[in-house]
Scaffold this active site. Structure first.
Site, PDB file in Angstrom:
ATOM      1  N   ASP A  39       0.364   5.069   8.557  1.00 40.69           N
ATOM      2  CA  ASP A  39       0.059   5.620   7.080  1.00 40.69           C
ATOM      3  C   ASP A  39       0.550   6.848   6.321  1.00 40.69           C
ATOM      4  OD1 ASP A  39      -1.030   2.278   7.020  1.00 40.69           O
ATOM      5  OD2 ASP A  39      -2.589   3.532   7.891  1.00 40.69           O
ATOM      6  N   GLU A 202      -2.663  -2.931  -1.719  1.00 38.33           N
ATOM      7  CA  GLU A 202      -3.111  -2.160  -1.270  1.00 38.33           C
ATOM      8  C   GLU A 202      -2.528  -0.660  -0.479  1.00 38.33           C
ATOM      9  OE1 GLU A 202      -3.614  -3.990   2.535  1.00 38.33           O
ATOM     10  OE2 GLU A 202      -1.996  -3.480   3.715  1.00 38.33           O
TER      11      GLU A 202
END
Ligand SMILES: *[C@@H]1O[C@H](CO)[C@@H](O)[C@H](O)[C@H]1NC(C)=O
Ligand SMILES: *[C@@H]1O[C@H](CO)[C@@H](O)[C@H](O)[C@H]1NC(C)=O
Ligand SMILES: *[C@@H]1O[C@H](CO)[C@@H](O)[C@H](O)[C@H]1NC(C)=O
Ligand SMILES: *[C@@H]1O[C@H](CO)[C@@H](O)[C@H](O)[C@H]1NC(C)=O
Ligand SMILES: *[C@@H]1O[C@H](CO)[C@@H](O)[C@H](O)[C@H]1NC(C)=O
Ligand SMILES: *[C@@H]1O[C@H](CO)[C@@H](O)[C@H](O)[C@H]1NC(C)=O
Ligand SMILES: *[C@@H]1O[C@H](CO)[C@@H](O)[C@H](O)[C@H]1NC(C)=O
Ligand SMILES: *[C@@H]1O[C@H](CO)[C@@H](O)[C@H](O)[C@H]1NC(C)=O
Ligand SMILES: *[C@@H]1O[C@H](CO)[C@@H](O)[C@H](O)[C@H]1NC(C)=O
Ligand SMILES: *[C@@H]1O[C@H](CO)[C@@H](O)[C@H](O)[C@H]1NC(C)=O
Ligand SMILES: *[C@@H]1O[C@H](CO)[C@@H](O)[C@H](O)[C@H]1NC(C)=O
Ligand SMILES: *[C@@H]1O[C@H](CO)[C@@H](O)[C@H](O)[C@H]1NC(C)=O
Length: 587
Positions: A39, A202
């Site tokens: 991420d 997301e």
């Protein structure tokens, strides 16, 4: 007359050279930040020597939220951790699931201050807490303030300031709210875009360019269907226009070696060229073997005025923008992927790239204690590194493992440490591990066991140090979990440290061997284990580490262990299906 002419000529030659070099691309390798760095979020900061700073999610690993800095986007130096002190967030002790802890973060720079916004998740207790860190010096652990905590319903917070100075936080969904970052108070959350397909929408990031607000987001889930999508609007709360070119970046439904590409962020370099960071698995489309999990990749982006950005697909070897900055290794052994040659010299600190599973008990790790210079003393934990396996949902405390590790950053590598240990009580153990989490790991230890367990089952309870190889894994998911192998430590090895080795021989298997440090080439092969055991499973958001542990296995022991001569050497990086390049310090 000659001098000015020559001067002008030189000036002309140099400036044309720069123009030519600017027009050229250069070869770039992925993963840009190898090893588990999931991420990623990056920001380019002209004020700080035109440096790019990235962070990534660390789940249960501490210290958390590493900051990596680079000027050339090739050499990445670990400069600090935003979460380095237990009192910043002690609650790791209550986390049980192996993908709890610190989830995806965003790093941004605004008016002299760096901010990181992220979320702490505890799935067992159904808790999630938003966290905001800030600093005016990203090079100093102790200069990171916070976190300020806030209530949140959605994951993956982003940070964006509009021209009027208002701060906005976008989250999964995609939802947007105004935010006061000094108090952690937020305005009402509004749905601003439902994505391209809406499946696992997301990881949003908001940008403003040429009069448009752009939302970049991830869709499809952080697995084989991972994609990057984009939308834009003239108004921050929308309505947003879905780009007809979505998804703009994905390796889904390709045969590429890099898969699961998504969770991207955009930034510019010193010459104004755009780049995207993203996460990817080195797994090939079969996605069976990927022990390093989600790694950070970079790719060039072309983003012309008023137009949608165009992303180059993620590959191991790419042609990317040229950056005219020094490419020599300015890291002095502190960049990601550097070899470890660590001798725990008196007065030296624990290296900053070493980590622990949840917060460590500091007293369990002592460098060069009296009588043992050049060692790291490990005080054993009652819990073994696999403790908690049966207890993931029972609320049993599984903290305080004596376990110290670094990331596996190379497809092929060799790791070894010397262990000096005089155990007295049954089951006292020190060893090395290839570790994904408490459920999935491989361990080679020196352990005190009754001789009778191996030589005389009935009548000989005498204890002796043994070498033991044990693999823990998810039986149903990963096949071929090797059986434990135990053998007594040869008598001739007892007076010297014992060298324990972990080696990634090839992309699919690890081998574990032992030797006396006085005769390191006379090895005892202890076991071979497939890398599928540490790929995915209950750690599908994380990646493998390698390091050392000490435990009493829940018995009455307390003998300390001394580890020394810590070595990690990358041997090769896979950059494609059956395609390898040397690890960075063999270039
Ligand atoms: C920029 O780099 C120079 C030379 O390495 C260093 O002395 C200086 O502190 C740096 N400044 C910032 C703001 O990073
Ligand atoms: C940084 O965080 C601290 C609290 O951790 C807060 O007092 C301070 O106001 C914050 N700074 C900014 C610029 O938001
Ligand atoms: C997204 O979908 C939800 C649920 O259907 C709806 O409430 C919301 O208004 C939608 N958002 C947008 C921007 O259309
Ligand atoms: C990927 O998408 C396909 C098609 O929608 C679906 O059948 C599959 O379950 C998805 N896989 C994952 C891991 O999400
Ligand atoms: C967005 O655009 C993509 C690409 O054209 C398309 O596949 C998708 O269905 C669109 N989504 C919506 C909600 O319009
Ligand atoms: C791509 O998707 C199609 C249709 O679902 C499938 O037949 C094909 O095997 C996939 N190709 C790859 C390389 O995944
Ligand atoms: C350089 O890389 C960019 C981004 O991938 C690409 O658009 C451009 O065509 C490349 N230029 C050359 C000369 O290869
Ligand atoms: C873990 O160690 C800390 C000291 O760092 C101690 O306060 C705590 O009680 C220990 N937890 C367990 C479960 O032993
Ligand atoms: C599981 O928890 C129980 C107490 O609830 C404890 O007795 C047992 O040793 C634990 N098992 C492991 C493997 O940690
Ligand atoms: C086990 O120990 C007993 C007593 O020392 C001895 O008589 C016996 O031969 C041993 N058995 C083996 C298999 O070594
Ligand atoms: C990888 O190494 C293991 C252990 O030495 C061996 O069993 C396996 O055949 C090797 N695989 C390949 C593809 O060479
Ligand atoms: C620990 O020592 C005590 C006292 O000597 C003994 O009663 C107990 O059984 C021992 N426990 C273990 C797990 O060996």
């Amino acid at each position: 007359m000659a001098r000015p002419h020559s001067f002008l000529y030189t000036l002309f030659a140099v400036s044309s050279l720069i123009v030519i070099l600017n027009a050229q691309n250069e070869t770039r390798y992925n993963p840009a930040i190898p090893g588990w760095h999931s991420d990623p979020s990056c920001v380019f900061v002209p004020d700080w020597n035109e440096t790019t700073f990235c962070t990534s999610s660390t789940f249960l690993l501490t210290p958390g939220l590493p900051i990596h800095a680079s000027q050339d986007l090739v050499n990445w130096k670990l400069i600090s951790h935003a979460l380095s002190r237990k009192n910043q967030y002690p609650a790791f002790d209550q986390s049980l699931a192996q993908t709890d802890g610190i989830w995806a973060a965003t790093v941004r720079y605004h008016q002299g201050t760096f901010f990181i916004i992220t979320m702490y998740k505890n799935n067992v207790e159904q808790l999630q807490t938003g966290l905001i860190f800030n600093t005016t010096d990203p090079y100093d652990n102790n200069a990171w303030n916070g976190p300020i905590r806030y209530e949140t319903e959605y994951i993956d917070p982003d940070l964006f300031w509009d021209d009027d100075g208002t701060a906005y936080v976008a989250t999964s969904g995609i939802n947007l709210q105004t935010a006061d970052l000094t108090t952690g108070t937020f305005g009402e959350s509004r749905s601003i875009w439902n994505g391209s397909t809406g499946v696992y929408l997301e990881g949003p990031h908001l940008y403003k360019k040429d009069g448009y607000y752009y939302i970049l987001a991830a869709e499809g889930g952080s697995g084989i269907n991972h994609t990057v999508i984009i939308a834009r609007s003239k108004h921050i709360f929308g309505p947003y226009e879905n780009h007809s070119g979505n998804p703009v970046l994905t390796n889904k439904n390709t045969s590429r070696y890099f898969q699961n590409v998504g969770h991207a962020d955009l930034f510019q370099d010193a010459l104004g060229h755009w780049w995207a960071s993203a996460l990817a698995w080195r797994s090939g489309p079969l996605a069976v073997t990927y022990p390093m999990g989600r790694e950070t990749v970079l790719t060039p982006v072309t983003w012309n005025e008023g137009a949608w950005p165009i992303f180059s697909p993620i590959c191991g070897i790419e042609s990317g923008w040229y950056l005219p900055v020094a490419k020599e290794n300015s890291c002095h052994g502190t960049c990601v992927g550097d070899a470890d040659i660590i001798d725990f010299e008196p007065g030296s600190p624990i290296p900053s790239h070493f980590g622990y599973w949840r917060w460590p008990v500091p007293d369990s790790y002592t460098i060069s204690p009296s009588g043992h210079p050049g060692t790291l003393q490990l005080t054993p934990s009652p819990l073994s590194i696999s403790a908690g396996y049966e207890n993931l949902t029972l609320g049993y405390q599984v903290d305080n493992l004596t376990l110290i590790m670094r990331l596996q950053t190379d497809t092929l590598f060799q790791y070894s440490v010397d262990v000096f240990f005089t155990p007295e009580i049954e089951h006292e153990e020190v060893g090395v591990t290839l570790y994904l989490n408490q459920v999935q790991n491989m361990a080679l230890g020196v352990i005190m066991l009754p001789i009778s367990t191996t030589t005389n089952l009935t009548t000989n309870p005498t204890l002796a140090p043994h070498l033991r190889f044990v693999v823990s894994g998810l039986g149903g998911l990963e096949k071929n979990i090797p059986k434990p192998f135990v053998t007594p430590v040869p008598d001739s090895w007892l007076k010297d440290p014992i060298r324990l080795f972990v080696r990634a021989e090839n992309e699919t298997h690890y081998t574990f061997t032992a030797a006396s440090s006085s005769s390191p080439y006379e090895i005892i092969p202890m076991g071979i284990a497939p890398a599928t055991i540490v790929s995915g499973g209950t750690g599908d958001f994380t990646g493998s580490l390698v390091g050392a542990y000490a435990t009493t296995n829940g018995r009455n022991g307390s003998s300390p262990a001394y580890i020394s001569r810590w070595r990690y050497q990358g041997l090769a990086q896979a950059v494609g299906n059956q395609e390898y390049i040397p690890s960075r310090f063999n270039y």
